[in-house]
Design a protein around this motif. Structure first.
Motif, mmCIF file in Angstrom:
data_model
loop_
_atom_site.group_PDB
_atom_site.id
_atom_site.type_symbol
_atom_site.label_atom_id
_atom_site.label_comp_id
_atom_site.label_asym_id
_atom_site.label_seq_id
_atom_site.Cartn_x
_atom_site.Cartn_y
_atom_site.Cartn_z
ATOM 1 N N GLY A 2 0.791 -1.222 0.000
ATOM 2 C CA GLY A 2 0.000 0.000 0.000
ATOM 3 C C GLY A 2 0.815 1.259 0.000
ATOM 4 O O GLY A 2 2.013 1.267 0.255
ATOM 5 N N GLU A 3 0.119 2.330 -0.264
ATOM 6 C CA GLU A 3 0.737 3.639 -0.324
ATOM 7 C C GLU A 3 1.266 4.057 1.043
ATOM 8 O O GLU A 3 0.637 3.823 2.075
ATOM 9 N N GLY A 4 2.443 4.681 1.047
ATOM 10 C CA GLY A 4 3.029 5.174 2.284
ATOM 11 C C GLY A 4 3.860 4.151 3.038
ATOM 12 O O GLY A 4 4.504 4.473 4.025
ATOM 13 N N TRP A 5 3.891 2.901 2.563
ATOM 14 C CA TRP A 5 4.672 1.877 3.227
ATOM 15 C C TRP A 5 6.123 1.974 2.785
ATOM 16 O O TRP A 5 6.418 2.282 1.642
ATOM 17 N N ARG A 6 7.076 1.695 3.675
ATOM 18 C CA ARG A 6 8.495 1.678 3.339
ATOM 19 C C ARG A 6 9.237 0.781 4.317
ATOM 20 O O ARG A 6 8.752 0.495 5.415
#
Length: 75
Positions: A2-6
């Protein structure tokens, strides 16, 4: 994922190590699903571009691991 994951940095993961514990070396009440093993970080190795840093929550240490190796650590 998902978006924002790192991936966390080596420094960030090392702040989670609990030196009073081992196997896993982490607070299992706060992080109950953490396996005793190595986790990748986003921190690249400065002298070996084919490697990146890992943090091992079995015993709470940090080391290098070659990217793409068959013995790759957890996620």
């Amino acid at each position: 994922l998902g978006e924002g994951w790192r991936l966390p940095t080596r420094t960030e993961l090392l702040t989670l190590v609990d030196d009073t514990r081992h196997n896993p070396a982490i607070d299992t009440e706060r992080f109950p699903d953490t396996k005793s093993g190595a986790y990748w970080t986003s921190t690249e190795c400065a002298w070996a571009s084919s490697s990146a840093w890992i943090v091992d929550f079995g015993y709470g240490y940090s080391d290098l691991s070659r990217r793409g190796s068959s013995s790759a650590p957890w996620r």
